[in-house]
Scaffold this motif. Structure first.
Motif, PDB file in Angstrom:
ATOM      1  N   LYS A  70       3.413  -1.970   4.631  1.00  0.00           N
ATOM      2  CA  LYS A  70       4.672  -2.624   4.143  1.00  0.00           C
ATOM      3  C   LYS A  70       5.541  -2.122   5.656  1.00  0.00           C
ATOM      4  O   LYS A  70       6.280  -3.690   5.976  1.00  0.00           O
ATOM      5  CB  LYS A  70       5.471  -2.323   3.372  1.00  0.00           C
ATOM      6  CG  LYS A  70       4.364  -2.895   1.953  1.00  0.00           C
ATOM      7  CD  LYS A  70       5.432  -1.781   0.517  1.00  0.00           C
ATOM      8  CE  LYS A  70       4.705  -2.162  -0.614  1.00  0.00           C
ATOM      9  NZ  LYS A  70       5.414  -1.473  -1.717  1.00  0.00           N
ATOM     10  N   PRO A  71       5.795  -0.972   6.332  1.00  0.00           N
ATOM     11  CA  PRO A  71       6.167  -1.542   7.678  1.00  0.00           C
ATOM     12  C   PRO A  71       5.754  -2.375   8.803  1.00  0.00           C
ATOM     13  O   PRO A  71       6.318  -2.296   9.579  1.00  0.00           O
ATOM     14  CB  PRO A  71       7.175   0.363   7.636  1.00  0.00           C
ATOM     15  CG  PRO A  71       6.213   1.141   6.712  1.00  0.00           C
ATOM     16  CD  PRO A  71       5.802   0.045   5.599  1.00  0.00           C
ATOM     17  N   TRP A  72       4.832  -1.866   8.590  1.00  0.00           N
ATOM     18  CA  TRP A  72       4.237  -2.588   9.631  1.00  0.00           C
ATOM     19  C   TRP A  72       3.906  -3.666   9.641  1.00  0.00           C
ATOM     20  O   TRP A  72       4.433  -4.695  10.775  1.00  0.00           O
ATOM     21  CB  TRP A  72       2.690  -1.845   9.628  1.00  0.00           C
ATOM     22  CG  TRP A  72       1.618  -2.183  10.739  1.00  0.00           C
ATOM     23  CD1 TRP A  72       2.032  -1.979  11.903  1.00  0.00           C
ATOM     24  CD2 TRP A  72       0.787  -3.375  10.670  1.00  0.00           C
ATOM     25  NE1 TRP A  72       0.880  -3.235  12.653  1.00  0.00           N
ATOM     26  CE2 TRP A  72      -0.227  -3.172  11.791  1.00  0.00           C
ATOM     27  CE3 TRP A  72      -0.448  -3.070   9.543  1.00  0.00           C
ATOM     28  CZ2 TRP A  72      -1.686  -3.939  12.081  1.00  0.00           C
ATOM     29  CZ3 TRP A  72      -1.457  -3.672   9.335  1.00  0.00           C
ATOM     30  CH2 TRP A  72      -2.166  -4.290  10.880  1.00  0.00           C
ATOM     31  N   ASP A 103      -3.977   0.214  -3.554  1.00  0.00           N
ATOM     32  CA  ASP A 103      -3.355   1.698  -3.102  1.00  0.00           C
ATOM     33  C   ASP A 103      -1.947   1.650  -3.306  1.00  0.00           C
ATOM     34  O   ASP A 103      -1.680   1.393  -1.527  1.00  0.00           O
ATOM     35  CB  ASP A 103      -4.423   2.046  -2.494  1.00  0.00           C
ATOM     36  CG  ASP A 103      -4.211   3.423  -2.472  1.00  0.00           C
ATOM     37  OD1 ASP A 103      -4.753   4.531  -3.411  1.00  0.00           O
ATOM     38  OD2 ASP A 103      -3.267   4.149  -1.183  1.00  0.00           O
ATOM     39  N   LYS A 104      -1.665   2.841  -3.773  1.00  0.00           N
ATOM     40  CA  LYS A 104       0.434   2.785  -3.820  1.00  0.00           C
ATOM     41  C   LYS A 104       0.539   3.339  -2.059  1.00  0.00           C
ATOM     42  O   LYS A 104       0.794   2.995  -1.262  1.00  0.00           O
ATOM     43  CB  LYS A 104       0.561   3.929  -4.366  1.00  0.00           C
ATOM     44  CG  LYS A 104       1.986   4.201  -4.301  1.00  0.00           C
ATOM     45  CD  LYS A 104       2.863   4.879  -5.195  1.00  0.00           C
ATOM     46  CE  LYS A 104       4.031   4.682  -4.925  1.00  0.00           C
ATOM     47  NZ  LYS A 104       5.024   5.154  -3.550  1.00  0.00           N
ATOM     48  N   ALA A 105      -0.602   4.726  -1.883  1.00  0.00           N
ATOM     49  CA  ALA A 105      -0.245   5.215  -0.197  1.00  0.00           C
ATOM     50  C   ALA A 105      -0.349   3.939   0.631  1.00  0.00           C
ATOM     51  O   ALA A 105       0.239   4.181   1.718  1.00  0.00           O
ATOM     52  CB  ALA A 105      -0.738   6.129  -0.263  1.00  0.00           C
ATOM     53  N   PHE A 106      -1.956   3.349   0.495  1.00  0.00           N
ATOM     54  CA  PHE A 106      -2.024   2.350   1.177  1.00  0.00           C
ATOM     55  C   PHE A 106      -0.385   0.789   1.755  1.00  0.00           C
ATOM     56  O   PHE A 106      -0.238   1.161   2.767  1.00  0.00           O
ATOM     57  CB  PHE A 106      -3.166   1.728   1.514  1.00  0.00           C
ATOM     58  CG  PHE A 106      -3.507   1.148   2.322  1.00  0.00           C
ATOM     59  CD1 PHE A 106      -4.300   1.243   3.710  1.00  0.00           C
ATOM     60  CD2 PHE A 106      -4.504  -0.010   1.746  1.00  0.00           C
ATOM     61  CE1 PHE A 106      -4.567   0.646   4.953  1.00  0.00           C
ATOM     62  CE2 PHE A 106      -4.916  -0.896   3.192  1.00  0.00           C
ATOM     63  CZ  PHE A 106      -5.409  -0.637   4.319  1.00  0.00           C
ATOM     64  N   ALA A 107      -0.091   0.923   0.359  1.00  0.00           N
ATOM     65  CA  ALA A 107       0.612  -0.205   0.626  1.00  0.00           C
ATOM     66  C   ALA A 107       1.979   0.380   1.323  1.00  0.00           C
ATOM     67  O   ALA A 107       2.928  -0.340   2.212  1.00  0.00           O
ATOM     68  CB  ALA A 107       1.220  -0.360  -0.913  1.00  0.00           C
TER      69      ALA A 107
END
Length: 232
Positions: free
Chosen positions: A176-178, A168-172
């Motif tokens: 990524k920064p985390w 899912d884009k929002a989840f991805a």
């Protein structure tokens, strides 16, 4: 392919509204104890063609108070990551491990079997707590469950394992920064992914590739080419 439940005809018969106290009974009634095809060392309570959970739509599950039961299936990314951990126990041996978006607890169980010092299985789906507890018991291992959203947090884990999380884009975009921050301070980040759309295109090192049998009902193929990546 997006991670979602199949839409199909529901089997006859009403299902009672679920309560937290009935989660264990629901899971036991709608799954069978079996080994995922790519990780025969682990037993999980999984849905298969014999259970009507397999055929219910997301809308029907919502009507009985059940979030989409990702915990009831052994997703390709998790199977590949669990296989890698069992084949390479030094990855987790003696270490503090977070199994993020744990689902069934497959990867957490593999980490404990591979000799991790401690494992936290994290998932925000409340049903996962019961499903993971049942699966831990079936495999005679122990892990701690974390039911809160831990994205952005850091409890000093040595290794973070994430199976099939870039669907899912929002989840991805949150992950990524985390993950990058955890990697920057020294944590190992391993991701099992069968080619989901939002996997980062850079900053990953391929560690292993597996051909993982999956169910055609949930995926677009019967075998998914699954890569275990290390965040570089």
């Amino acid at each position: 392919m997006e991670r979602s439940l199949p839409h199909g005809r529901a089997q006859p018969g009403a299902v009672t509204k679920l309560t937290p106290g009935s989660a264990k009974k629901f899971i036991l009634d709608n799954t069978a104890l079996m080994a995922p095809p790519h990780v025969p060392e682990v037993l999980l309570h999984l849905a298969d063609e014999a259970h009507d959970l397999w055929l219910r739509t997301e809308e029907e599950l919502a009507e009985i108070g059940l979030p989409p039961p990702f915990w009831a299936f052994a997703w390709a990314g998790g199977q590949g990551l669990a296989r890698y951990v069992l084949d390479n126990p030094g990855t987790v041996r003696g270490k503090q491990v977070l199994d993020f978006a744990s689902g069934s607890g497959l990867v957490a169980i593999a980490a404990m079997k591979a000799g991790a010092a401690a494992v936290i299985a994290a998932d925000i789906d409340p049903f996962c707590e019961t499903a993971i507890a049942l699966n831990l018991e079936a495999n005679a291992v122990n892990a701690e469950f974390l039911g809160t959203d831990c994205v952005g947090s850091d409890d000093g884990w040595d290794v973070v394992l994430a199976g099939d999380v870039f669907y899912d884009k929002a989840f991805a975009d949150r992950l990524k920064p985390w993950f990058a921050g955890l990697r920057a301070r020294g944590a190992e980040i391993l991701v099992g992914d069968p080619g989901r759309a939002y996997l980062p295109r850079t900053g990953l090192q391929s560690l292993a590739v597996f051909q993982v049998p999956v169910t055609r009902v949930l995926e677009d193929a019967e075998v998914k080419r699954t890569t275990v990546w290390r965040l570089a």
